[in-house]
Every structure is written in C-alpha cells, then in structure tokens.
Design an enzyme around this catalytic site. Structure first.
Site, PDB file in Angstrom:
ATOM      1  N   TYR A 114       0.844  -1.181   0.000  1.00  0.00           N
ATOM      2  CA  TYR A 114       0.000   0.000   0.000  1.00  0.00           C
ATOM      3  C   TYR A 114       0.889   1.243   0.000  1.00  0.00           C
ATOM      4  O   TYR A 114       1.572   1.539   0.980  1.00  0.00           O
ATOM      5  CB  TYR A 114      -0.897  -0.009   1.233  1.00  0.00           C
ATOM      6  CG  TYR A 114      -2.141   0.843   1.149  1.00  0.00           C
ATOM      7  CD1 TYR A 114      -2.349   1.748   0.113  1.00  0.00           C
ATOM      8  CD2 TYR A 114      -3.137   0.732   2.113  1.00  0.00           C
ATOM      9  CE1 TYR A 114      -3.490   2.520   0.042  1.00  0.00           C
ATOM     10  CE2 TYR A 114      -4.289   1.499   2.058  1.00  0.00           C
ATOM     11  CZ  TYR A 114      -4.461   2.392   1.029  1.00  0.00           C
ATOM     12  OH  TYR A 114      -5.596   3.154   0.964  1.00  0.00           O
ATOM     13  N   LYS A 147      -1.139  -0.864  -4.299  1.00  0.00           N
ATOM     14  CA  LYS A 147      -2.318  -0.014  -4.185  1.00  0.00           C
ATOM     15  C   LYS A 147      -1.858   1.419  -3.952  1.00  0.00           C
ATOM     16  O   LYS A 147      -1.100   1.686  -3.022  1.00  0.00           O
ATOM     17  CB  LYS A 147      -3.199  -0.485  -3.019  1.00  0.00           C
ATOM     18  CG  LYS A 147      -4.488   0.311  -2.868  1.00  0.00           C
ATOM     19  CD  LYS A 147      -5.310  -0.199  -1.697  1.00  0.00           C
ATOM     20  CE  LYS A 147      -6.589   0.628  -1.546  1.00  0.00           C
ATOM     21  NZ  LYS A 147      -7.358   0.236  -0.347  1.00  0.00           N
TER      22      LYS A 147
END
Length: 307
Positions: free
Chosen positions: A140, A165
């Site tokens: 992330y 992400k």
C-alpha cells in the site's frame, strides 16, 4: 524470475467492509457477518477485511483475528478475501499469523504507524512481512509507506508481490510503477487506485493502465457503486459524469470537512441502510446529525441515478 502463479483473480468493484461495534464497544461479529454476506451477494470482485475502512488501526490483535475469521466465513469462498496487516512489525506479524489461520487469500500491507523510515526501511518492512508467509501481498503506497520508483523496482523482485495499491495520487509516479512492472516482466502484478472515494479519480488511473479501484461507497450503497462501475466499464461518460457531479463530488466535499470522515461517513451510510454497526472508535469521530442528513440526501440522489 520465478513468480507466484496462484494469485487471487481480482476484478470488478473491490469491497472494504466496516467493522461493527456494539453499544459496549465490542466487535459485533453477527453484524459483521451480515454486512459481509449481504454485500458479497451484491457482486463485488473481492473482499478486503480488516483494512482502513474496517478500522484496522483501532483493533486489538484478538479483535483483528475475530474480524478476519468472520469475514472469511461470511464470504464462504464466493470471492477472494484479503486481509489488512500493518502497524508495528511485531503486531503485523501477529496479524499475518491470524490471517493465515483464518484462510485468507492474500494480504494488503498497510503502513507502519507513527514512525517514518527511509526508503530502505520501508522496503525492508514490506519484505519482512512477505518473508513471514507464502500468501500473496499487496503493498500500500501511502502515508508513512510512500514508495519511490527504485523501491518499487526492488519490491518487484518479491515473488509473492501480487499488487501495489496507490493511496498517494501522483498519477505520473503511478504510471512509472506500472511501466517498471512491465520492464521487470511482472505482468502478474496488479495495480489499484486506492485514493479516498476512488471513483472520483478513476478515469485518470485507467488512462495509465490501472483499471482496478477500491470502492468505500460499495460498503454503504452497493447499488450506487455497481451502477457507476457499469457505466465505467461501458465507457458511458455521460452517466459517469452524472454520478460524479451529483453524488461523488458532493460526497468528497462532505468527507473533506472532517479528518477521518472517509471511514465515519461510510459507517453512517451503512447505518442509514438499516444495519446497526455502531460508531467509530477514537481518534475518529462520528458525523453530526446535520451531516448525516446531508449524507442521506446524497445517497438518495445516488440511488435515483443508479435506478
């Protein structure tokens, strides 16, 4: 290089459940199972349990284990389930063990909290989590774990890296990440738009080769999220613009009035839909009655457009 061939297949709207709490501030497992079961029946492409929308930051290790287990059980194999892990490395490793025991299909590696290390430290943190399990991981890119291009190139050597992400919003940098994966022969790595209310920026991400996005709106109003996704997939710009102008952009304005409302408003929207999931834990705060009324009007508009 040798990579993992058994990555979960993710497509469509990605669902991030809230974590319900009782009036006594305990995790409400029956409500969580109902929330997940009903939303999975609506047709998301995957479930991300115990992540940001699920208030990962506010859960004890024991609560986290219960939440992830309930999410896997309620999903019942209908779509892939990924669990959030992060925070202090020791806690992250405990969460990995609990998620593996629960039977998840992969992990979303969220940032360590409070401290901010150099890029070598950020990469080492993600590598340490990857080394603790054979499960596929998604890195992330946000907060104290923002990645540079050299760091992404290093992470692409991890055979279990299934995705990145993006929660930063630097589209030019995100495009460099996508191109780096191609250069490294990692066609198996998937990229996600993970910005808050991602629908508001997804057209830009799709243009650089990132077709997937997380939808917090799906948790409170799946019919709106799915209708937008249908227009997005069909290339119906007129319908997308209507959703953006009348629903998503006003929702972003309401969200931006108060820090943490990216979670608080979603939970309020779930309550407006009839499922009592309680409020948010500190340091987040719940919206005022007036703000909930504005949210209710926006959801009514969104559902009208969807219909």
């Amino acid at each position: 290089m040798t990579t993992t061939s058994a990555f979960p297949a993710l497509d469509g709207v990605l669902f991030f459940p809230v974590t319900p709490f009782t009036a006594g501030d305990r995790v409400d497992i029956p409500a969580l199972k109902q929330h997940v079961d009903e939303r999975v029946a609506a047709g998301p492409g995957g479930v991300f349990i115990g992540c940001g929308t699920g208030e990962f930051h506010a859960l004890s290790a024991g609560e986290y284990a219960d939440v992830v287990r309930a999410g896997v059980e309620a999903t019942a194999g209908r779509v892939p389930v990924l669990a959030g892990v992060g925070g202090p490395l020791g806690h992250a490793r405990e969460c990995v063990a609990a998620a593996v025991s629960a039977g998840v299909d992969g992990l979303l590696v969220m940032p360590p909290y409070l401290v901010r290390g150099p890029q070598d430290g950020v990469a080492s943190y993600i590598e340490a989590i990857a080394a603790s399990t054979d499960l596929p991981i998604i890195a992330y890119h946000r907060g104290s774990a923002q990645l540079t291009l050299p760091t992404v190139e290093r992470l692409l050597d991890l055979p279990t890296l299934m995705g990145i992400k993006d929660g930063v919003g630097d589209v030019a940098l995100a495009q460099q990440f996508v191109r780096a994966a191609r250069t490294h022969g990692r066609s198996d790595v998937q990229f996600f738009n993970g910005l808050l209310t991602a629908e508001a920026s997804q057209s830009a991400y799709r243009a650089i080769g990132i077709p997937l996005y997380s939808s917090a709106v799906f948790a409170m109003a799946p019919e709106i999220a799915l209708a937008f996704y249908s227009a997005y997939e069909a290339g119906d710009e007129v319908r997308q613009d209507q959703f953006l102008d009348e629903f998503f952009t006003p929702l972003v304005r309401l969200r931006d009035t108060t820090p943490g409302f990216a979670v608080s408003l979603i939970k309020a929207g779930v309550r407006l839909g009839g499922l009592e999931v309680g409020g948010v834990r500190p340091p987040l705060t719940s919206p005022t009655h007036a703000q909930v009324e504005v949210l209710a009007e926006l959801l009514s508009t969104g559902r009208r457009i969807a219909a």
